[in-house]
Structures are given as structure tokens and as C-alpha cells.
Scaffold this active site. Structure first.
Site, PDB file in Angstrom:
ATOM      1  CB  ALA A  62      -0.878  -0.002   1.248  1.00  0.00           C
ATOM      2  N   GLY A 103       0.882  -5.179   0.711  1.00  0.00           N
ATOM      3  CA  GLY A 103      -0.114  -5.335  -0.338  1.00  0.00           C
ATOM      4  C   GLY A 103       0.469  -5.953  -1.598  1.00  0.00           C
ATOM      5  CD  GLU A 106      -2.328  -7.991   2.039  1.00  0.00           C
ATOM      6  OE1 GLU A 106      -2.090  -6.784   1.817  1.00  0.00           O
ATOM      7  OE2 GLU A 106      -3.136  -8.383   2.881  1.00  0.00           O
ATOM      8  CD  GLU A 126       0.975  -5.865   5.202  1.00  0.00           C
ATOM      9  OE1 GLU A 126       1.842  -6.686   5.584  1.00  0.00           O
ATOM     10  OE2 GLU A 126       0.413  -5.937   4.094  1.00  0.00           O
TER      11      GLU A 126
HETATM   12  C1  TC6 Z   1       0.394  -2.466   3.254  1.00  0.00           C
HETATM   13  O1  TC6 Z   1       0.788  -2.894   2.215  1.00  0.00           O
HETATM   14  C2  TC6 Z   1      -0.941  -2.679   3.779  1.00  0.00           C
HETATM   15  C3  TC6 Z   1      -1.855  -3.352   3.076  1.00  0.00           C
HETATM   16  C4  TC6 Z   1      -3.146  -3.547   3.680  1.00  0.00           C
HETATM   17  C5  TC6 Z   1      -4.269  -3.300   2.737  1.00  0.00           C
HETATM   18  C6  TC6 Z   1      -4.360  -2.008   2.006  1.00  0.00           C
HETATM   19  N1  TC6 Z   1       4.457   3.621   0.494  1.00  0.00           N
HETATM   20  O2  TC6 Z   1      13.066   2.453   1.946  1.00  0.00           O
HETATM   21  P1  TC6 Z   1      13.596   3.193   0.781  1.00  0.00           P
HETATM   22  C7  TC6 Z   1       9.238   5.320  -0.171  1.00  0.00           C
HETATM   23  S1  TC6 Z   1       1.341  -1.516   4.241  1.00  0.00           S
HETATM   24  C8  TC6 Z   1       4.891   4.858   0.274  1.00  0.00           C
HETATM   25  O3  TC6 Z   1      14.562   4.280   1.046  1.00  0.00           O
HETATM   26  P2  TC6 Z   1      14.984   0.827  -0.090  1.00  0.00           P
HETATM   27  C9  TC6 Z   1      10.174   5.742   0.928  1.00  0.00           C
HETATM   28  O4  TC6 Z   1       9.530   6.589   1.845  1.00  0.00           O
HETATM   29  C10 TC6 Z   1       2.870  -1.368   3.383  1.00  0.00           C
HETATM   30  N2  TC6 Z   1       6.196   5.173   0.135  1.00  0.00           N
HETATM   31  O5  TC6 Z   1      14.215   2.196  -0.308  1.00  0.00           O
HETATM   32  C11 TC6 Z   1      11.275   6.421   0.156  1.00  0.00           C
HETATM   33  O6  TC6 Z   1      10.809   7.700  -0.190  1.00  0.00           O
HETATM   34  P3  TC6 Z   1      11.797   8.961  -0.187  1.00  0.00           P
HETATM   35  C12 TC6 Z   1       3.665  -2.576   3.596  1.00  0.00           C
HETATM   36  C13 TC6 Z   1       7.078   4.173   0.251  1.00  0.00           C
HETATM   37  O7  TC6 Z   1      15.372   0.365  -1.423  1.00  0.00           O
HETATM   38  C14 TC6 Z   1      11.355   5.616  -1.138  1.00  0.00           C
HETATM   39  O8  TC6 Z   1      10.093   4.943  -1.247  1.00  0.00           O
HETATM   40  N3  TC6 Z   1       4.934  -2.388   2.949  1.00  0.00           N
HETATM   41  C15 TC6 Z   1       6.687   2.854   0.494  1.00  0.00           C
HETATM   42  O9  TC6 Z   1      16.002   0.966   0.989  1.00  0.00           O
HETATM   43  C16 TC6 Z   1      12.453   4.571  -1.150  1.00  0.00           C
HETATM   44  O10 TC6 Z   1      12.330   3.762   0.011  1.00  0.00           O
HETATM   45  C17 TC6 Z   1       6.021  -2.059   3.637  1.00  0.00           C
HETATM   46  O11 TC6 Z   1       6.000  -1.918   4.840  1.00  0.00           O
HETATM   47  C18 TC6 Z   1       5.298   2.583   0.609  1.00  0.00           C
HETATM   48  N4  TC6 Z   1       4.827   1.344   0.818  1.00  0.00           N
HETATM   49  O12 TC6 Z   1      13.876  -0.179   0.494  1.00  0.00           O
HETATM   50  C19 TC6 Z   1       7.257  -1.895   2.831  1.00  0.00           C
HETATM   51  N5  TC6 Z   1       7.799   2.071   0.573  1.00  0.00           N
HETATM   52  O13 TC6 Z   1      12.866   8.633  -1.207  1.00  0.00           O
HETATM   53  C20 TC6 Z   1       7.830  -0.554   3.096  1.00  0.00           C
HETATM   54  C21 TC6 Z   1       8.835   2.888   0.350  1.00  0.00           C
HETATM   55  O14 TC6 Z   1      10.917  10.118  -0.559  1.00  0.00           O
HETATM   56  N6  TC6 Z   1       9.004  -0.284   2.313  1.00  0.00           N
HETATM   57  N7  TC6 Z   1       8.410   4.158   0.154  1.00  0.00           N
HETATM   58  O15 TC6 Z   1      12.325   9.047   1.208  1.00  0.00           O
HETATM   59  C22 TC6 Z   1      10.191  -0.844   2.571  1.00  0.00           C
HETATM   60  O16 TC6 Z   1      10.357  -1.677   3.435  1.00  0.00           O
HETATM   61  C23 TC6 Z   1      11.358  -0.366   1.748  1.00  0.00           C
HETATM   62  O17 TC6 Z   1      11.028   0.870   1.214  1.00  0.00           O
HETATM   63  C24 TC6 Z   1      11.744  -1.315   0.587  1.00  0.00           C
HETATM   64  C25 TC6 Z   1      12.814  -0.618  -0.292  1.00  0.00           C
HETATM   65  C26 TC6 Z   1      12.315  -2.615   1.171  1.00  0.00           C
HETATM   66  C27 TC6 Z   1      10.568  -1.604  -0.277  1.00  0.00           C
END
Ligand code: TC6
Length: 705
Positions: A62, A103, A106, A126
């Protein structure tokens, strides 16, 4: 360009999610996906569908920024879109590369078959955002991976490798090569499945892996018990377990409805807000307004560490763990041998716990070279000093390094309190000098306070901030002041804990309150772990510096000094504020209690009952207040940077978002008023800072500062 790009590969439709940087499932992506599913289901020229992500990953879930914001009414949630996708009679194959998280995972589980490329991370993180996989993840993952595996993955939020996912049955096929190779394999699989003409295998309809729960009805209670310590104070982990449990009792539709209800309870709660804050704070911290992202960095291919005590040894391990060859320098051979032996012992303990292979340990030890010859540092790209915390010693060493190290080498100090600018004056290259304050144990704690001196060059800052990431650390840039951000605030916390003990509380009362709040341990257990002799020496030094006279403010070390006089230095001596019969578990000790009661008497303090609320407020409000001063002075760039320091350096609970975010949730008006009351009752050191007062008056929080 559209958020979902459609191409054709013969009779296979290829859908690419297109929402840089991580293909987050924001509403334009969901809208595009929904439309494509509807369109392709009826398209007579399409036999199968392949789903992939544009750019460097499949999908990171998401769009976190969208939580709590409005979505156009016509855009559906992900859950019903996935229901339709899974319900298609045409095979749908996920071509996964890079990351499939939340997501995104999922979405992949809603597909009928999953092909995955190398070096991919998959999972449902999540819970680390205070929510649960609310688009069917809690229902489909147990059906695909089995109940125990799903529970572990969903409750830990751990991302796993494609190999582990394959072994768990989450991924059906592993492919070597780049994203195009993964897509080719997915298209081939889609064609094969379409040609076979069998009904698609729908994750949500599977029951074969749910039997585990029927065979072992105590599974969920046992799991709840096993996670109780880690999950204390939180709701999301328990909601995750309830949802997986529901998957074993209910059919998919009912299970999804249950999951939805639980998700709704979590998504806007303070726990989720705090964890979202933590997520963005950790990313924000890398951004330095006056050091642009494209600042050229200096290559760090080799490093030197001076000092091989606890800190130096730990820092050497950090470099070796990241594959950087490191030269460790000590004054004499015996100290060097002892230090290197300690490193080997630390690695061996990890090997014996099964968390490192012997081969990996050998490889890492192979990267560490010990020497007593300082001239060996001549060619290293960076030197980290980790010697005794004494300005004269450090200055002498930096003058020596200045004469030995090559031009452009970064000269870093691991000082936890001293003035980096003064250390830099010992060299002719202050622009190359910076603080890299690691936290003990350095190979475990993720924080690096990178201390910017007045003359530190921009490229040195950029290099060290980048290096933190390479080393697997979270680097926070801070300015020069006594104790920097973390220890300066810690001082407030410990001082009040000590005063409370004089006034009527016992160490175990204070530790219980802070542990229940979510800290990994209370202040007294922490002091026992770090060694009480460290603070003792600092206090003695301070009193000496004041000409043997105590300062005119209330002295907090009276009980602590007596504890140290008895040689109760903490865990390492088997006794400290607590007794450690087994070497690790703190037990209240009547001897300490007697010392405390006697001290109160000597100080003329009538002991009184101290409430849990007072313990929390006295320990944390002054800490927050010091954070406000730090922010006001520009020592920290942002309030959220202070939160990162405390989450990663001291284990401040992530589900509270760090001390400054937590303060905002309490309300700065409340905190300012309470501090004013403490100021009257206790003394001037409790006065709220001008910034705290100003924000409180304006009805604002640190998030608005
Ligand atoms: C979910 O899915 C819920 C579902 C339920 C039903 C709806 N959204 O971490 P990095 C941005 S909850 C928005 O430096 P990496 C981040 O802020 C979600 N933005 O890169 C950064 O922006 P900036 C569950 C996001 O290569 C840029 O992308 N998912 C999101 O070191 C780069 O990120 C997670 O918890 C996002 N989902 O790591 C995964 N993700 O450049 C969360 C990243 O403006 N993400 N950004 O500062 C991660 O764990 C890591 O970002 C990564 C990549 C492993 C995907």
C-alpha cells in the site's frame, strides 16, 4: 503515463504496475488494475495474464502516505480487486523481482502462480506499521504457506528471501537472471497453465495447509505466549494472530470480513500513526538540507580502528560484517591479542546460536588484521578512533593520525561526549574530522550518531552518512554538544530515576514502569548492563573539576556512588543496582534497598509512595524537554531525527514513535504544565524550555516545529 501499463506477449496480457519508486498500491494503481482485470476477463484474445512491476521491484505494498487520506469514491479497495483477480478463469501469474511486500505480497498471493527472480525480498511487514495485512494476506498466507509459517511471517513482519519463500511454498518457480528473464518465465508458465485448461489454483480456496491448526488446537495460545514479551503494549500483533486463527475457522469471504474489521480498528490508532511516523523518520534522517543528495563521496574500501576494547572491537566487527577490510591498532600486543580474541569469541557465540556459518565467521575474521604499528594506517581510507574518553589522549592520537594518514582519509572519533571541534584542532585537516558515535554493543545496536564539526567537509558528511547505510546502521547527523543528542537526553532520564529512588521509589519500581512502557529494560538494569563504574568515574572527574565541591544543584549520584563504593559495578561483577544470581536476570537486592533507605535518611528526605504515573512523567518529560532544547539549538535537524536516535540507540518503543512523537501524542500543553509543577516542587532544572512552551502555547507539536 498510466499507473498500470498493458502489453501483449502473444495471447498473454502483461500488466506492469507503474508507480515509482516502489510501485505502491495508491489509488491510481488500484484503479488501473481494477479496470484491467475487468477488461481482460472478457477479452477473447487473452488466454492468461502476467502481473509484474516496472522498475526495480514488483511492489512494496500500500502507499503508506495514503493511510488516513480520502480516496475517490469510485476507486475500490484492494481486497475486492484481488477477489476478482483470483476469481478469473484465466490463469494469472505473478512475475516477482526485487520486493513483494505488504499489499504487493497480497497481490502476488491473489495470483494463481508465482515466479520469482534472484535477490528478492518477500513478506508481510504490515505489523511493523502497526496494522495487519488487510487485503487478504492473513487469509491467503496460511492457506499457501501453512499456519505456523504464516503466523511467524505476519507477526514478525520479517521479509524473507526468494529461496525461503520457495521452500515455504509461497513461490512456485525460481528464475535466474534479470526482470525480463523473470517475465519470460512467467509468460511461459501462463501459456502452459492456459494450455492445460485446468481451473486456476486459487489461494483463497485452498484448505490443505490449514489442517495443522486442527491437528494442534493449542497452536495459537502457544504462539501468543511466545510473542508476549516482544508484543507488549501493542495491539497489531495480537490482531494478526486473531485473523490467522479466523482463517482456520471461516471460509474466505467470512475471513476477509473479519480481517477488515480488525484492520479498521488499527489503521488510524496511535500505534499505527506512531509506527508510520517511525518509518518516514528513518527515511527522512538521510536527508541533509545543505548537503545535496548528489554530493560526491570518498571511497571507503579499507578502514582502521584505533583501540580494540569493547567499542573498538565491536566497530571492527561492523566493518568486517559489511565486507570492508579493517586494520585494528592497539598500543601493546597483549591488549591487541585480548581484543582480537574477544572478537573471535563474539563471532563464535553467534555461530553456536546458528545465526552465522563457520565459513562466514572465518571470512569476517579474515578481514580483520591486528597490529601495534600505527604506520599501518597510512593507506586506509578512514580511521575510527575508539580509545579512552579523555580529551588529551584523543588530541594526541589525532595529531599522530594527522602525520600518518594519507591526504583525504576520513578521521573519525567514536567519542560519546567530547567536543569534536576541539579534537579536530589537533590536526591540520579539520575538514576531514567527524564524529561517528557507535552504540554499545556496536555490532548489535543500529544507531550511529554522526557528529558534524564546524569545519567538517560536506563530502565527509555525505560519505559517512552513506557509510552508515553500507554498515547496516541508521546514521543520524547531529551537531557538537556535550553528549550529543542521545546521551544528553539520557542524562535527564537517569538523573530523575536516581532522584525518585532517593524520594521513595525502588529501582525495581522504576524499571517495571519503564519496561511496561515498552523500553527493552529499565534505567537501572541498563546501568548495570553498561557498567556503573563508567558514570562513577565521570562524576568523580566532574567533582574534581569543580575543585572538590559539589555543584549547587541537587546531586543525583549519592546512592549510585555508594553502590560503586561496594564494587557493585553491574552485571560484570554479578551485582549492581540488582543482584544477578544467574549472571543476567536482575533480582531486587535487600542490600541495595537498605542503602537507599539509609541515604534518604541522611539527605533528610521523608520517603513517600511514588505512583507509576509520576515515575513515567518524571523520567520522560525532562528527557523530552532536553530534546526540545537540542532541537532549538539546531543540534538535531528535526524532531523526528531525535526519535530515530532514541528508537535505535536506546530501544525507545517504535510503537510510540520515539520520545518527541510520543510527546505530541501526550500533548505539549500537558507536558509543559507538568514540568512547571515539577519546577516548583523539584527545582529550576525542570523548567520547560522556551521552544516547548512556545509550541504548547500555540497548540502545536514537535511535528510542527
Ligand atoms: C500495506 O501494504 C498494507 C496493506 C493492507 C491493505 C491495504 N508507500 O526504503 P527506501 C518510499 S502496508 C509509500 O529508502 P529501499 C520511501 O519513503 C505497506 N512510500 O528504499 C522512500 O521515499 P523517499 C507494507 C514508500 O530500497 C522511497 O520509497 N509495505 C513505500 O532501501 C524509497 O524507500 C512495507 O512496509 C510505501 N509502501 O527499500 C514496505 N515504501 O525517497 C515498506 C517505500 O521520498 N518499504 N516508500 O524518502 C520498505 O520496506 C522499503 O522501502 C523497501 C525498499 C524494502 C521496499
Amino acid at each position: 503515463m498510466s499507473a498500470v501499463i498493458e502489453e501483449r506477449r502473444g495471447r498473454v496480457a502483461l500488466l506492469r504496475l507503474n508507480n515509482p519508486p516502489v510501485n505502491g498500491l495508491g489509488w491510481p494503481v488500484r484503479e488501473g488494475l481494477d479496470a484491467a482485470v475487468g477488461r481482460l476477463s472478457d477479452d477473447p484474445d487473452v488466454d492468461a495474464i502476467v502481473l509484474t512491476g516496472n522498475g526495480r521491484m514488483f511492489c512494496a505494498g500500500a502507499d503508506i502516505r495514503e493511510f488516513g487520506t480520502a480516496t475517490p469514491e469510485h476507486v475500490r479497495r484492494l481486497t475486492p480487486i484481488l477477489d476478482d483477480l483470483e476469481g478469473l478463469d484465466k490463469p494469472v501469474v505473478a512475475a516477482i523481482h526485487g520486493v513483494a511486500a505488504g499489499g504487493g505480497m497480497e497481490l502476488a498471493l491473489g495470483c494463481h502462480y508465482r515466479v520469482c527472480g534472484p535477490k528478492t525480498k518477500l513478506g508481510l511487514p504490515e505489523v511493523t506499521l502497526g496494522i495487519l495485512p488487510g487485503a487478504g494476506g492473513t487469509q491467503r498466507m496460511p492457506r499457501v504457506a501453512g499456519v505456523s509459517k504464516a503466523l511467524e511471517l505476519i507477526v514478525s513482519g520479517r521479509l524473507i528471501s526468494e529461496k525461503e519463500a520457495f521452500e515455504a511454498g509461497i513461490v512456485d518457480e525460481l528464475v535466474e537472471g534479470d526482470v525480463e528473464a523473470v517475465i519470460d518465465a512467467a509468460v511461459a508458465a501462463a501459456e502452459r497453465l492456459a494450455a492445460a485448461g485446468e481451473p486456476p489454483r486459487r489461494s483463497g480456496q485452498r484448505t490443505d495447509r490449514l489442517h495443522e491448526a486442527k491437528d494442534n488446537p493449542g497452536l495459537f495460545d502457544a504462539f501468543r505466549e511466545s510473542m508476549a514479551k516482544r508484543a507488549r503494549g501493542m495491539n497489531a500483533p495480537y490482531a494478526c494472530v486473531r485473523c490467522v486463527e479466523a482463517a482456520t475457522r471461516l471460509d474466505l469471504a467470512e475471513g476477509l470480513a473479519f480481517e477488515r474489521q480488525e484492520f479498521e480498528q488499527l489503521v488510524n490508532a496511535v500505534e499505527a500513526q506512531s509506527m508510520r511516523h517511525a518509518f518516514f523518520a528513518e527515511r527522512e534522517v538521510a536527508k541533509i538540507p545543505d548537503v545535496p543528495k548528489d554530493t560526491a563521496t570518498r571511497p571507503i574500501q579499507t578502514a582502521g580502528i584505533v583501540g580494540c576494547g569493547t567499542m573498538g572491537g565491536g566497530i571492527a566487527m561492523v566493518f568486517a560484517n559489511a565486507g570492508i577490510p579493517v586494520m585494528v591498532v592497539e598500543n601493546d600486543q597483549a591488549a591487541l591479542d585480548a581484543g582480537i580474541a574477544k572478537i573471535a569469541k563474539n563471532y563464535a557465540a553467534t555461530v553456536s546460536k546458528g545465526r552465522l556459518t563457520q565459513a562466514a565467521m572465518d571470512q569476517r575474521m579474515g578481514l580483520i588484521t591486528g597490529t601495534t604499528d600505527f604506520l599501518s594506517l597510512a593507506a586506509t581510507d578512514m580511521v575510527v578512533e575508539a580509545v579512552f574518553e579523555d580529551m588529551a589522549v584523543k588530541k594526541e592520537l589525532f595529531a599522530k593520525l594527522d602525520g600518518i594518514c594519507k591526504p583525504g582519509a576520513i578521521l573519525a572519533t567514536n567519542t560519546s561526549t567530547l567536543d569534536v571541534d576541539e579534537i579536530a584542532t589537533a590536526t591540520k585537516r579539520p575538514q576531514d574530522v567527524i564524529g561517528t558515535h557507535f552504540f554499545s554493543p556496536a555490532n548489535v545496536m543500529r544507531l550511529m550518531e554522526n557528529v558534524r564539526g564546524a569545519k567538517t567537509a560536506d563530502d565527509v558528511i555525505a560519505t559517512v552518512m552513506g557509510l552508515s547505510k553500507t554498515l547496516g546502521k541508521v546514521g543520524v547527523l547531529v551537531g557538537v554538544c556535550h553528549g550529543f543528542v542521545g546521551n544528553r537526553m539520557l542524562h535527564q532520564y537517569l538523573r530523575e530515576a536516581m532522584f525518585l529512588v532517593e524520594e521513595g521509589a525502588l529501582p525495581q519500581d522504576i524499571d517495571r514502569v519503564m519496561y511496561d512502557f515498552g523500553m527493552p529494560m529499565g534505567p537501572f538494569a541498563m546501568c548495570d548492563l553498561a557498567g556503573n563504574d563508567v558514570g562513577w568515574r565521570v562524576r568523580q572527574e566532574q567533582i574534581r573539576a569543580q575543585g572538590g565541591k559539589p555543584s549547587n544543584t541537587r546531586y543525583s549520584g549519592t546512592v549510585a556512588d555508594k553502590i560503586c563504593d561496594l564494587g557493585r559495578f553491574g552485571q560484570k561483577t554479578g551485582k549492581g543496582w540488582f543482584a544477578y544470581a544467574d549472571g543476567r536476570t536482575p533480582q531486587p537486592d535487600p542490600e541495595v534497598e537498605a542503602i537507599i533507605v539509609q541515604t534518604s535518611k541522611e539527605l533528610g528526605i521523608a520517603r513517600r509512595a511514588v505512583s507509576d504515573d509520576e515515575i513515567l512523567e518524571r523520567c520522560l518529560y525532562p528527557l523530552v524537554n532536553e530534546g526540545a532544547k537540542i532541537l532549538d539549538e539546531g543540534i538535531a535537524l528535526r524532531a523526528s531525527d531525535i526519535d530515530v536516535v532514541w528508537m535505535h540507540g536506546y530501544g525507545f518503543p517504535r510503537f510510540r514513535g520515539g520520545p518527541m512523537f510520543w510527546a505530541d501524542t501526550v500533548g505539549l500543553k500537558t507536558i509543559a504544565a507538568t514540568l512547571q509543577r515539577f519546577e516548583k516542587d523539584q527545582g529550576p532544572w525542570m523548567a520547560p524550555s522556551p521552544l516547548l512552551l512556545k509550541l504548547a502555547e500555540e497548540g502545536k507539536g514537535f511535528g510542527d516545529a
